[in-house]
Design an enzyme around this catalytic site. Structure first.
Site, mmCIF file in Angstrom:
data_model
loop_
_atom_site.group_PDB
_atom_site.id
_atom_site.type_symbol
_atom_site.label_atom_id
_atom_site.label_comp_id
_atom_site.label_asym_id
_atom_site.label_seq_id
_atom_site.Cartn_x
_atom_site.Cartn_y
_atom_site.Cartn_z
ATOM 1 N N LYS A 4 0.460 -34.238 12.574
ATOM 2 C CA LYS A 4 1.050 -34.941 13.714
ATOM 3 C C LYS A 4 1.779 -33.958 14.645
ATOM 4 O O LYS A 4 1.747 -34.113 15.853
ATOM 5 C CB LYS A 4 2.038 -35.995 13.231
ATOM 6 C CG LYS A 4 2.740 -36.630 14.379
ATOM 7 C CD LYS A 4 3.609 -37.767 13.979
ATOM 8 C CE LYS A 4 4.395 -38.200 15.180
ATOM 9 N NZ LYS A 4 5.613 -37.413 15.360
ATOM 10 N N HIS A 54 5.908 -38.751 5.759
ATOM 11 C CA HIS A 54 6.589 -37.805 4.863
ATOM 12 C C HIS A 54 6.094 -37.979 3.425
ATOM 13 O O HIS A 54 5.900 -37.006 2.701
ATOM 14 C CB HIS A 54 8.103 -38.044 4.885
ATOM 15 C CG HIS A 54 8.754 -37.868 6.224
ATOM 16 N ND1 HIS A 54 9.360 -38.902 6.892
ATOM 17 C CD2 HIS A 54 8.910 -36.773 7.019
ATOM 18 C CE1 HIS A 54 9.884 -38.453 8.029
ATOM 19 N NE2 HIS A 54 9.612 -37.167 8.136
#
Ligand code: AMP
Length: 281
Positions: free
Chosen positions: A149, A37
């Site tokens: 991802k 993140h």
């Protein structure tokens, strides 16, 4: 840094940022923030003038038997992570604000939503597309940041943005990994020690696929078998899918050509991990 949970309170800060001529970046997350993140926050910090991180564990993207209730929600630590990485605004609405009584509109990205992870998580991408479009409408970012991802999620969001003329630029950042190659995920903390050790098999399988392709292998079935046999040989691992698909349509290919996505999902107990490799042949 501003931290707000209701939709109305977000608007003045965004208006102010826009009146200063700042471009707005949005990093949508479900919290339990980790270096993956953070890489998105940093990309936004570099490229946009006002960085918004949303933290929302979105109930509509979880199946009834999935981990919605136990999904980690360390809000205070997440706020600190945002502050330490130059975020301007954290938006963490609750489910009632996002889905008030009477809510009944959903976004479906047909066919792309039904394959790969969508096949084992029915309704998942409908929930994702819906919440992402809501966040785009609330924040109205110039640029939104997503991780490679979740490659299928990226493909679906791009399709939605194109199909519905959403005026947001989608930026995709590389997968951030642990030193042994395991893609960092909020769900890795569910793994016990042995599962955590064996979980590197996903990345190792993808690396073997990459090597085979570099050596000239173009047969998709042979590459799927590389992944499947690696996972079959991994204690405690159960293959959900191993796929070699066209990066645009997400449909299986027979021979590698153009842009392809090699993706797999593996369960360790109840924990489901995903990873992928994007290749241009
Ligand atoms: P999540 O909180 O799992 O919904 O993820 C929020 C965003 O972070 C999504 O765009 C993910 O693709 C991205 N993300 C999650 N893990 C990673 C990672 N290891 N590397 C890069 N981006 C990631």
């Amino acid at each position: 840094m501003i931290v707000v949970s209701d939709i109305e309170s977000v608007l003045p800060s965004l208006r102010e940022a826009r009146s200063q001529g700042l471009t707005i970046g949005l990093v949508p997350t479900m919290g339990a923030l980790h270096p993956g993140h953070v890489s998105l926050m940093r990309a936004s910090r570099e490229e946009t003038g006002f960085v918004v991180v949303s933290i929302f564990v979105n109930p509509t993207q979880f199946g009834p038997a999935e981990d919605f209730d136990c999904y980690p929600r360390p809000l205070n630590a997440d706020i600190k992570t945002c502050e330490a990485n130059g975020v301007d605004l954290v938006f963490h609405p609750d489910a009632k604000a996002m889905y008030p009584p009477g809510f009944q509109t959903f976004v479906e990205v047909k066919s792309l939503q039904d394959v790969l992870c969508g096949a084992s998580r029915p309704g998942h991408f409908r929930g994702v597309a819906t919440v992402v479009l809501k966040l785009f409408n609330i924040i109205q970012p110039d640029v939104a940041y997503f991780g490679q991802k979740d490659a299928q999620q990226v493909r679906i969001i791009r399709r939605m943005v194109d199909d519905l003329n959403v005026p947001v630029r989608v930026r995709v950042c590389p997968t951030v990994r642990e030193p042994d190659g395991l893609a960092i995920s909020s769900r890795n903390q569910y793994l016990d020690e042995a599962q955590r050790t064996h979980a590197r098999a996903l990345f190792q399988g993808l690396e073997e696929v990459r090597e085979r392709v570099l050596k000239g292998e173009r047969d998709a079935q042979a590459l799927r078998e590389v992944l499947a046999s690696r996972i079959a040989a991994t204690p405690g691992a159960q293959l959900d899918y191993a796929a070699v698909v066209d990066a645009d349509t997400l449909k299986p290919v027979r021979k590698l050509k153009g842009e392809v996505l090699v993706a797999l999902a593996v369960k360790f107990g109840t924990t489901r991990l995903i990873d992928n490799l994007s290749l241009t042949v």
